[in-house]
Design an enzyme around this catalytic site. Structure first.
Site, PDB file in Angstrom:
ATOM      1  N   ARG A 124      -2.110  -6.982  -9.435  1.00  0.00           N
ATOM      2  CA  ARG A 124      -1.877  -6.477  -8.075  1.00  0.00           C
ATOM      3  C   ARG A 124      -1.440  -7.621  -7.168  1.00  0.00           C
ATOM      4  NH1 ARG A 124      -5.371  -1.493  -7.505  1.00  0.00           N
ATOM      5  NH2 ARG A 124      -3.737   0.045  -7.396  1.00  0.00           N
ATOM      6  N   GLN A 129       4.366  -4.871  -6.240  1.00  0.00           N
ATOM      7  CA  GLN A 129       4.117  -3.643  -5.476  1.00  0.00           C
ATOM      8  C   GLN A 129       5.048  -2.487  -5.839  1.00  0.00           C
ATOM      9  OE1 GLN A 129       3.761  -4.490  -1.305  1.00  0.00           O
ATOM     10  NE2 GLN A 129       1.716  -5.310  -1.568  1.00  0.00           N
ATOM     11  N   ASP A 132       3.887  -0.646  -8.939  1.00  0.00           N
ATOM     12  CA  ASP A 132       2.463  -0.328  -8.993  1.00  0.00           C
ATOM     13  C   ASP A 132       2.208   1.178  -9.176  1.00  0.00           C
ATOM     14  OD1 ASP A 132      -0.237  -0.086  -8.678  1.00  0.00           O
ATOM     15  OD2 ASP A 132      -0.369  -1.317  -6.881  1.00  0.00           O
ATOM     16  N   SER A 135      -1.068   2.734  -7.759  1.00  0.00           N
ATOM     17  CA  SER A 135      -1.026   3.070  -6.331  1.00  0.00           C
ATOM     18  C   SER A 135      -0.183   4.309  -6.073  1.00  0.00           C
ATOM     19  CB  SER A 135      -0.450   1.908  -5.517  1.00  0.00           C
ATOM     20  OG  SER A 135      -1.359   0.846  -5.510  1.00  0.00           O
ATOM     21  N   TYR A 231     -10.056  -5.735  -6.792  1.00  0.00           N
ATOM     22  CA  TYR A 231     -10.856  -4.653  -7.366  1.00  0.00           C
ATOM     23  C   TYR A 231     -12.343  -4.912  -7.162  1.00  0.00           C
ATOM     24  CZ  TYR A 231      -6.805  -2.939 -10.007  1.00  0.00           C
ATOM     25  OH  TYR A 231      -5.603  -2.421 -10.373  1.00  0.00           O
TER      26      TYR A 231
HETATM   27  P1  NAD Z   1      -9.921   1.521  -7.554  1.00  0.00           P
HETATM   28  O1  NAD Z   1      -9.232   2.797  -7.924  1.00  0.00           O
HETATM   29  O2  NAD Z   1     -10.273   0.570  -8.652  1.00  0.00           O
HETATM   30  O3  NAD Z   1     -11.278   1.913  -6.796  1.00  0.00           O
HETATM   31  C1  NAD Z   1     -11.287   2.767  -5.688  1.00  0.00           C
HETATM   32  C2  NAD Z   1     -12.276   2.270  -4.662  1.00  0.00           C
HETATM   33  O4  NAD Z   1     -13.603   2.451  -5.157  1.00  0.00           O
HETATM   34  C3  NAD Z   1     -12.150   0.792  -4.326  1.00  0.00           C
HETATM   35  O5  NAD Z   1     -11.865   0.670  -2.951  1.00  0.00           O
HETATM   36  C4  NAD Z   1     -13.512   0.221  -4.696  1.00  0.00           C
HETATM   37  O6  NAD Z   1     -13.921  -0.819  -3.817  1.00  0.00           O
HETATM   38  C5  NAD Z   1     -14.387   1.447  -4.557  1.00  0.00           C
HETATM   39  N1  NAD Z   1     -15.710   1.365  -5.210  1.00  0.00           N
HETATM   40  C6  NAD Z   1     -16.075   0.798  -6.375  1.00  0.00           C
HETATM   41  N2  NAD Z   1     -17.410   0.908  -6.560  1.00  0.00           N
HETATM   42  C7  NAD Z   1     -17.903   1.585  -5.489  1.00  0.00           C
HETATM   43  C8  NAD Z   1     -19.202   2.016  -5.099  1.00  0.00           C
HETATM   44  N3  NAD Z   1     -20.301   1.771  -5.804  1.00  0.00           N
HETATM   45  N4  NAD Z   1     -19.310   2.691  -3.926  1.00  0.00           N
HETATM   46  C9  NAD Z   1     -18.238   2.940  -3.149  1.00  0.00           C
HETATM   47  N5  NAD Z   1     -16.989   2.546  -3.461  1.00  0.00           N
HETATM   48  C10 NAD Z   1     -16.822   1.872  -4.622  1.00  0.00           C
HETATM   49  O7  NAD Z   1      -9.141   0.717  -6.441  1.00  0.00           O
HETATM   50  P2  NAD Z   1      -7.651   0.894  -5.914  1.00  0.00           P
HETATM   51  O8  NAD Z   1      -7.573   2.096  -5.068  1.00  0.00           O
HETATM   52  O9  NAD Z   1      -6.747   0.863  -7.070  1.00  0.00           O
HETATM   53  O10 NAD Z   1      -7.426  -0.373  -4.990  1.00  0.00           O
HETATM   54  C11 NAD Z   1      -8.272  -1.483  -5.004  1.00  0.00           C
HETATM   55  C12 NAD Z   1      -7.737  -2.508  -4.023  1.00  0.00           C
HETATM   56  O11 NAD Z   1      -6.506  -3.057  -4.453  1.00  0.00           O
HETATM   57  C13 NAD Z   1      -7.484  -2.012  -2.631  1.00  0.00           C
HETATM   58  O12 NAD Z   1      -7.917  -3.023  -1.742  1.00  0.00           O
HETATM   59  C14 NAD Z   1      -6.021  -1.938  -2.501  1.00  0.00           C
HETATM   60  O13 NAD Z   1      -5.572  -2.082  -1.182  1.00  0.00           O
HETATM   61  C15 NAD Z   1      -5.633  -3.115  -3.343  1.00  0.00           C
HETATM   62  N6  NAD Z   1      -4.257  -3.002  -3.788  1.00  0.00           N
HETATM   63  C16 NAD Z   1      -3.458  -4.110  -3.692  1.00  0.00           C
HETATM   64  C17 NAD Z   1      -2.132  -4.027  -4.080  1.00  0.00           C
HETATM   65  C18 NAD Z   1      -1.225  -5.208  -3.985  1.00  0.00           C
HETATM   66  O14 NAD Z   1      -1.547  -6.175  -3.364  1.00  0.00           O
HETATM   67  N7  NAD Z   1      -0.100  -5.169  -4.617  1.00  0.00           N
HETATM   68  C19 NAD Z   1      -1.634  -2.857  -4.561  1.00  0.00           C
HETATM   69  C20 NAD Z   1      -2.477  -1.743  -4.650  1.00  0.00           C
HETATM   70  C21 NAD Z   1      -3.804  -1.842  -4.262  1.00  0.00           C
END
Ligand code: NAD
Length: 376
Positions: A124, A129, A132, A135, A231
């Site tokens: 990530r 991006q 991805d 996402s 993550y």
């Molecule tokens: P994910 O699908 O792995 O998890 C979804 C959410 O569940 C996350 O926000 C995580 O913190 C939360 N979670 C885990 N355990 C939990 C608990 N016990 N209680 C409550 N919530 C809990 O995550 P995702 O949606 O794929 O994204 C993770 C991060 O990556 C985000 O900050 C997103 O903005 C970031 N991201 C960055 C890029 C990039 O920079 N290119 C691209 C996509 C996402």
């Protein structure tokens, strides 16, 4: 010239396709040959004529040569064992390969010496991006989860003032404020609900508040939840138990819970257990997007609606497939954007040292590079 195959998706319930006609056109412009299995795009709204007009060659699915001759196979979900076993040594498979606990796939790609790129493992970083997939598809899942909840709920979402009285807005609790969760928040807000969010990454508080939702404060204990590469890491049993105690209060007043909390490569945390379901109001709806990783809510099953104590528990792990046109369009753009920099004069030559390619390279000509991801 590199021969790229766009197959029919055979996984049950899968409606997406790995390349749209415009993606095929792009690959043709770069000089590749593109073979599309007849009716591969039918369920996503792209018929064979559109693919032909974009320069794709339509092939019958009974034509086994097409699998034997393919250099690269785009897919959404892993193709059937029988088709994979036809691939030649060194062929490249690119898609959502579900690398976790997928020993069967591991065996096939090893024995057939396939190079497999698993889009789930894409790092990530900013440069990634546009590729991805997690996402692009999670965004759709978050949006559709709220629409599903609204149609299953026995109440309105918005506050309404009518001559017959005032209808109170629905209360929605979103568990996990990542990509899917934030889209669920935005969609539920647009429908007029009051939204609460629980997440363990502190950065999420500001993000949910900027969308007009309220952040559920984390339990005050010494051991703070960790994160790595954006993550979340799994929380300790002590933290989880305190988090559930806080959530019980919010869920007992909620009309809808949208569960999106995940921990990369691990089972999803169980944030709603049977005792908590018992405290929810009959008629409430739980949409569990994490169901394929074990679920955030006890008792949810993929593609099933179970009524417990009057609460509807819906296991909805496949929602991107329910918006197949847009899901396929975004997915195909993600895939083409990953490999386009490696195509020269119609030939794909992946640079396996490149950060994005090495990040999602699961096997190099059958040699498993990220063995650990199969173990979970
Ligand atoms: P994910 O699908 O792995 O998890 C979804 C959410 O569940 C996350 O926000 C995580 O913190 C939360 N979670 C885990 N355990 C939990 C608990 N016990 N209680 C409550 N919530 C809990 O995550 P995702 O949606 O794929 O994204 C993770 C991060 O990556 C985000 O900050 C997103 O903005 C970031 N991201 C960055 C890029 C990039 O920079 N290119 C691209 C996509 C996402």
């Amino acid at each position: 010239m590199t021969k790229i195959l766009i197959p029919i998706e055979t996984a049950s319930g899968e409606r997406r396709v790995s390349a749209t006609p415009s993606a095929v056109k792009k690959l043709k412009c770069l000089g590749c040959e593109v073979f599309v299995e007849s009716s591969a795009g039918e369920l996503s709204g792209f018929n064979d004529t559109l693919y032909k007009e974009s320069g794709g060659e339509i092939v019958s699915k009974s034509n086994i040569n097409i699998w034997e001759n393919a250099d690269v196979v785009f897919c959404v979900q892993p193709p059937s064992e029988s088709n994979l076993s036809k691939l030649k040594k060194g062929a490249i498979l690119l898609g959502l390969l579900n690398p976790y606990a997928n020993e069967k796939l591991q065996k096939t790609i090893t024995s057939k010496k396939i190079s497999a790129l698993s889009m789930e493992l894409l790092p990530r970083i900013s440069r990634a991006q546009s590729s991805d997939v997690l996402s692009s598809q999670a965004n759709i899942a978050g949006y559709k989860a709220v629409l599903l909840a609204a149609s299953e709920l026995d109440r309105y979402f918005p506050m309404l003032m009518t001559a017959a009285g005032t209808v109170q807005p629905a209360k929605v609790v979103v568990l996990g404020g990542g990509v899917a969760g934030l889209q669920a928040v935005a969609t539920a807000k647009r429908l007029g609900a009051i939204v609460f969010v629980s997440d363990i990454r502190p950065a999420v508080k500001e993000q949910v508040e900027s969308l007009g939702a309220r952040f559920i404060e984390l339990p005050e204990i010494d051991e703070k939840p960790g994160e790595s590469g954006g993550y979340a890491k799994a929380v300790t049993p002590e933290f989880l138990s305190k988090q559930k105690a806080t959530l019980t209060k919010y869920l007992s007043e909620a009309d809808v819970a949208v569960c999106t909390a995940q921990v990369l490569g691990k089972k999803a945390p169980v944030l709603i257990d049977s005792n908590m379901i018992e405290k929810m109001r009959p008629g409430a709806v739980v949409i569990d997007l994490a169901v394929s990783q074990g679920g955030n809510c006890e008792g949810t099953k993929s593609n099933e609606t179970i009524i417990r104590n009057g609460v509807k528990l819906i296991g909805a792990g496949e929602l991107p497939s329910s918006v197949p046109y847009d899901a396929s369009t975004l997915y195909a753009k993600n895939l083409t954007s990953l490999i386009t920099p490696f195509i020269k004069d119609g030939v794909i030559n992946l640079d396996k040292e490149d950060e994005l390619i090495s990040g999602c390279l699961l096997s190099n000509e059958g040699v498993i590079l990220q063995n650990k991801v199969f173990e979970n």
